[in-house]
Design a protein around this motif. Structure first.
Motif, PDB file in Angstrom:
ATOM      1  N   VAL B 111     -46.306 -90.102 -33.960  1.00 50.13           N
ATOM      2  CA  VAL B 111     -45.082 -89.630 -33.295  1.00 50.13           C
ATOM      3  C   VAL B 111     -44.196 -88.899 -34.303  1.00 50.13           C
ATOM      4  O   VAL B 111     -43.668 -87.810 -34.021  1.00 50.13           O
ATOM      5  N   THR B 112     -44.045 -89.467 -35.481  1.00 48.98           N
ATOM      6  CA  THR B 112     -43.182 -88.862 -36.506  1.00 48.98           C
ATOM      7  C   THR B 112     -43.756 -87.519 -36.955  1.00 48.98           C
ATOM      8  O   THR B 112     -43.034 -86.517 -37.020  1.00 48.98           O
ATOM      9  N   LYS B 113     -45.056 -87.511 -37.219  1.00 49.69           N
ATOM     10  CA  LYS B 113     -45.719 -86.280 -37.661  1.00 49.69           C
ATOM     11  C   LYS B 113     -45.564 -85.200 -36.582  1.00 49.69           C
ATOM     12  O   LYS B 113     -45.232 -84.052 -36.865  1.00 49.69           O
ATOM     13  N   ASP B 114     -45.778 -85.618 -35.338  1.00 51.60           N
ATOM     14  CA  ASP B 114     -45.705 -84.688 -34.212  1.00 51.60           C
ATOM     15  C   ASP B 114     -44.282 -84.148 -34.034  1.00 51.60           C
ATOM     16  O   ASP B 114     -44.082 -82.965 -33.733  1.00 51.60           O
ATOM     17  N   ALA B 115     -43.285 -85.018 -34.239  1.00 53.19           N
ATOM     18  CA  ALA B 115     -41.887 -84.598 -34.071  1.00 53.19           C
ATOM     19  C   ALA B 115     -41.508 -83.540 -35.113  1.00 53.19           C
ATOM     20  O   ALA B 115     -40.836 -82.555 -34.792  1.00 53.19           O
ATOM     21  N   TYR B 116     -41.945 -83.731 -36.352  1.00 55.95           N
ATOM     22  CA  TYR B 116     -41.671 -82.731 -37.402  1.00 55.95           C
ATOM     23  C   TYR B 116     -42.356 -81.408 -37.055  1.00 55.95           C
ATOM     24  O   TYR B 116     -41.762 -80.333 -37.202  1.00 55.95           O
ATOM     25  N   ALA B 117     -43.615 -81.511 -36.581  1.00 54.98           N
ATOM     26  CA  ALA B 117     -44.369 -80.293 -36.242  1.00 54.98           C
ATOM     27  C   ALA B 117     -43.712 -79.555 -35.075  1.00 54.98           C
ATOM     28  O   ALA B 117     -43.601 -78.321 -35.083  1.00 54.98           O
ATOM     29  N   THR B 118     -43.231 -80.319 -34.076  1.00 52.63           N
ATOM     30  CA  THR B 118     -42.596 -79.702 -32.903  1.00 52.63           C
ATOM     31  C   THR B 118     -41.360 -78.900 -33.309  1.00 52.63           C
ATOM     32  O   THR B 118     -41.077 -77.846 -32.744  1.00 52.63           O
ATOM     33  N   GLU B 119     -40.628 -79.424 -34.285  1.00 53.56           N
ATOM     34  CA  GLU B 119     -39.406 -78.722 -34.715  1.00 53.56           C
ATOM     35  C   GLU B 119     -39.721 -77.590 -35.696  1.00 53.56           C
ATOM     36  O   GLU B 119     -38.818 -76.882 -36.144  1.00 53.56           O
ATOM     37  N   GLY B 120     -40.988 -77.468 -36.060  1.00 54.12           N
ATOM     38  CA  GLY B 120     -41.389 -76.365 -36.945  1.00 54.12           C
ATOM     39  C   GLY B 120     -41.291 -76.690 -38.424  1.00 54.12           C
ATOM     40  O   GLY B 120     -41.273 -75.788 -39.266  1.00 54.12           O
ATOM     41  N   TYR B 121     -41.214 -77.978 -38.768  1.00 55.01           N
ATOM     42  CA  TYR B 121     -41.157 -78.374 -40.185  1.00 55.01           C
ATOM     43  C   TYR B 121     -42.229 -79.417 -40.505  1.00 55.01           C
ATOM     44  O   TYR B 121     -41.908 -80.530 -40.938  1.00 55.01           O
ATOM     45  N   PRO B 122     -43.506 -79.089 -40.302  1.00 60.50           N
ATOM     46  CA  PRO B 122     -44.535 -80.135 -40.567  1.00 60.50           C
ATOM     47  C   PRO B 122     -44.555 -80.576 -42.017  1.00 60.50           C
ATOM     48  O   PRO B 122     -44.941 -81.709 -42.320  1.00 60.50           O
ATOM     49  N   GLU B 123     -44.093 -79.699 -42.933  1.00 60.63           N
ATOM     50  CA  GLU B 123     -44.137 -80.034 -44.365  1.00 60.63           C
ATOM     51  C   GLU B 123     -43.082 -81.090 -44.734  1.00 60.63           C
ATOM     52  O   GLU B 123     -43.169 -81.712 -45.790  1.00 60.63           O
ATOM     53  N   ARG B 124     -42.112 -81.312 -43.850  1.00 57.49           N
ATOM     54  CA  ARG B 124     -41.068 -82.306 -44.147  1.00 57.49           C
ATOM     55  C   ARG B 124     -41.517 -83.738 -43.847  1.00 57.49           C
ATOM     56  O   ARG B 124     -40.799 -84.684 -44.156  1.00 57.49           O
ATOM     57  N   PHE B 125     -42.657 -83.875 -43.214  1.00 58.13           N
ATOM     58  CA  PHE B 125     -43.151 -85.225 -42.914  1.00 58.13           C
ATOM     59  C   PHE B 125     -43.656 -85.886 -44.196  1.00 58.13           C
ATOM     60  O   PHE B 125     -44.515 -85.342 -44.892  1.00 58.13           O
ATOM     61  N   VAL B 126     -43.081 -87.040 -44.508  1.00 57.94           N
ATOM     62  CA  VAL B 126     -43.503 -87.794 -45.701  1.00 57.94           C
ATOM     63  C   VAL B 126     -44.247 -89.049 -45.217  1.00 57.94           C
ATOM     64  O   VAL B 126     -43.625 -89.931 -44.616  1.00 57.94           O
ATOM     65  N   PRO B 127     -45.562 -89.130 -45.427  1.00 59.45           N
ATOM     66  CA  PRO B 127     -46.318 -90.286 -44.900  1.00 59.45           C
ATOM     67  C   PRO B 127     -45.756 -91.634 -45.356  1.00 59.45           C
ATOM     68  O   PRO B 127     -45.758 -92.605 -44.598  1.00 59.45           O
ATOM     69  N   ASP B 128     -45.229 -91.690 -46.586  1.00 58.61           N
ATOM     70  CA  ASP B 128     -44.723 -92.969 -47.101  1.00 58.61           C
ATOM     71  C   ASP B 128     -43.454 -93.445 -46.396  1.00 58.61           C
ATOM     72  O   ASP B 128     -43.031 -94.593 -46.586  1.00 58.61           O
TER      73      ASP B 128
END
Lengths: 268, 271
Positions: B111-128
């Motif tokens: 969900v978090t990864k998808d939310a960042y991608a939806t807003e156009g910032y997939p690189e801002r997702f930090v897995p940790d």
């Protein structure tokens, strides 16, 4: 039913090892097949599985007596546990990644947490396995070590953390009982009456009032009981009814794959 | 009629049937374009404000689904998480998500990864930043308290199943000065959140969250259908109250005890 029941019977020794390996292989194949599916088909697999699983529990409950499906409920529950056990591995992997990073990079204020995690994880894992698999006096040593780790450390730490609630209640109560508005004044008065009603000294305060008749309703223990069983219970039940209807609607939306607008439509 | 509460009695068929009808009917009307009104819910309106506060302070946001597993409560928590992360992603604010359930952890990560991608910032997702802490209640609470103090979170959201750990978490949030918004279907924990958090979502407002935040017609329709369902339940409560009161005041009227008994037979304890 017979084959599936036998499949989920407890296994020991070599049979257990084979079952674990077979489960891993089958699980891996299913996951790989799902990943290989194009997303438009994957969506229908998820929708279908959700619908069938929901239908199973709905029909089982709605038939007003024990039925064909009731006997199969434990089997379906076992399947859920099997799926859940895969996720535990993922959870542990996440813990390892985070703590390994903090330990290997000696992160300020974090590395000792990582060290504590690895030491305690492997200590309890090793003693837990060895206490069951080693027999004789060595087995007793491992059982004792496991007991120290589990009862001596984990259970005590749990109890210590729980006991902190008592201190936090005091600070939370102080903040909530400060009279800043009509509502907080009402809360303060109601709380004071309920608290006094639960202790003997509270009852002593209004002991001079008659035990029967009109004025008996002003005895503090009766007022406290009334607050708990009338306005408080009414509010609790109102919330419970709302939550029941809300969860029914949410369950229905998920079952019929209508839950759109949050993450479901994009994720599939 | 089954005396057991493990299976549905005929009244469950009737009441659940009507509730399901209301919900599906309103969903269909909303999809056909009917304009539906829902009242303002302060606890949900303030979500965006709390994200903005964290952005201004340059500190992270903490999001907890409590001890929820992969069930209705957990999924609703994920829907709210999606909204919070999407809003935070726009401003580059970190959202730390801590979980107590391994199964829900996998969903939260997606969900978090998808939310960042939806807003156009997939690189801002930090897995940790999406962390599985522990399935043990107080180990989870200790882990959360550690995160609150180390990260000095500016805003904290607690949406999901909370139990005895609720006060420990919310009071530590107060200590670090975070603006806190909470919502739980666990009614026993609502008082703790009320006294320790800035905003608390009460009762079924928790299930209204995804509709309120997304304004998706299907969800809005479902929400209005729920309200009709609640009106039905209120009607039944009033009817039961009238039977009980009349049978106490006028037990001599022969029809009253009969009607009361019929009502109690149809709605046994535990329905």
């Amino acid at each position: 039913m017979g084959f599936l029941s036998r499949l989920f019977e407890p296994k020991h020794g070599l049979a257990l090892l084979w079952m674990i390996l077979a489960a891993l292989v089958v699980g891996g194949i299913v996951i790989a097949a799902l990943c290989a599916l194009p997303s438009r088909y994957r969506k229908w697999v998820v929708v279908g599985v959700t619908f069938v699983a929901g239908l199973f529990y709905s029909i089982e409950f709605l038939i007003p007596r024990e039925n064909y499906l009731t006997a199969r409920k434990p089997l379906v529950a076992d399947l859920s546990i099997v799926i859940g056990s895969f996720a535990v591995l993922i959870g542990i992997t996440n813990l390892f990644q985070i703590h390994w990073k903090s330990l290997s990079r000696m992160k300020q204020g974090m590395w000792y947490n990582g060290l504590a995690f690895f030491v305690s994880f492997f200590a309890i894992l090793t003693t837990g396995f060895l206490k069951d698999s080693v027999s004789g006096s060595n087995g007793e040593v491992f059982a004792g070590a496991f007991d120290i780790l589990f009862t001596g450390f984990l259970t005590s730490l749990n109890a210590a953390t729980f006991s902190l609630v008592a201190f936090y209640i005091v600070s939370a109560a102080y903040r909530s009982f400060r009279i800043r508005s009509a509502e907080s004044a009402l809360l303060m008065i109601a709380a004071a009456i309920v608290m006094l009603a639960l202790v003997p000294v509270g009852a002593l305060l209004t002991d001079w009032l008659p035990k029967t008749g009109f004025f008996s309703i002003f005895r503090i223990e009766r007022m406290g009981y009334w607050i708990l069983t009338s306005p408080n219970m009414a509010a609790q039940r109102a919330m419970a009814l709302g939550i029941a209807v809300g969860s029914l609607a949410m369950g229905l939306r998920i079952w019929l794959s209508l839950e759109k607008g949050s993450f479901f439509d994009r994720q599939l | 009629m089954s005396a057991s509460t493990e299976f549905a009695n005929p009244m469950v068929w009737v009441v659940e049937g009507i509730l399901v009808f209301f919900i599906l009917f309103k969903i269909l009307s909303a999809r056909r374009g009917a304009q539906l009104f829902i009242r303002r819910i302060p606890g949900l309106t303030v979500l965006d404000e709390a994200v903005g506060r964290a952005t201004e302070m340059g500190k992270p946001i903490l999001y907890l689904p409590g001890l929820s597993g992969l069930g209705i409560v957990g999924l609703q928590a994920m829907a709210i998480l999606s909204h919070v992360v999407r809003h935070a992603a726009k401003y580059g604010t970190r959202v730390v998500v801590a979980l107590a359930d391994a199964l829900l952890y996998t969903v939260a990560e997606e969900v978090t990864k998808d939310a960042y991608a939806t807003e156009g910032y997939p690189e801002r997702f930090v897995p940790d930043d999406v962390r599985f802490l522990s399935e043990r209640q107080f180990a989870f609470a200790s882990g959360v308290v550690g995160i609150q103090h180390r990260e000095q979170v500016a805003s904290a959201f607690y949406f999901g199943d909370f139990f005895a750990e609720s006060l420990i978490i919310a009071e530590n949030g107060q200590m670090v000065g975070a603006i806190q918004v909470a919502g739980t279907p666990q009614t026993t924990q609502v008082p703790f959140f009320l006294v320790a958090c800035d905003y608390t979502i009460i009762g079924d407002e928790y299930y209204a969250a995804s509709a309120y935040l997304s304004r998706e017609p299907t969800l809005l329709g479902s929400l209005v259908g729920q309200d009709y369902g609640k009106l039905l339940l209120i009607g039944l409560v009033l009817l039961g109250t009238v039977f009980a009161t009349v049978s106490a005041l006028a037990p001599d009227i022969s029809a009253v005890p009969y009607l009361r008994k019929m009502f109690l037979d149809f709605f046994p304890r535990g329905l």
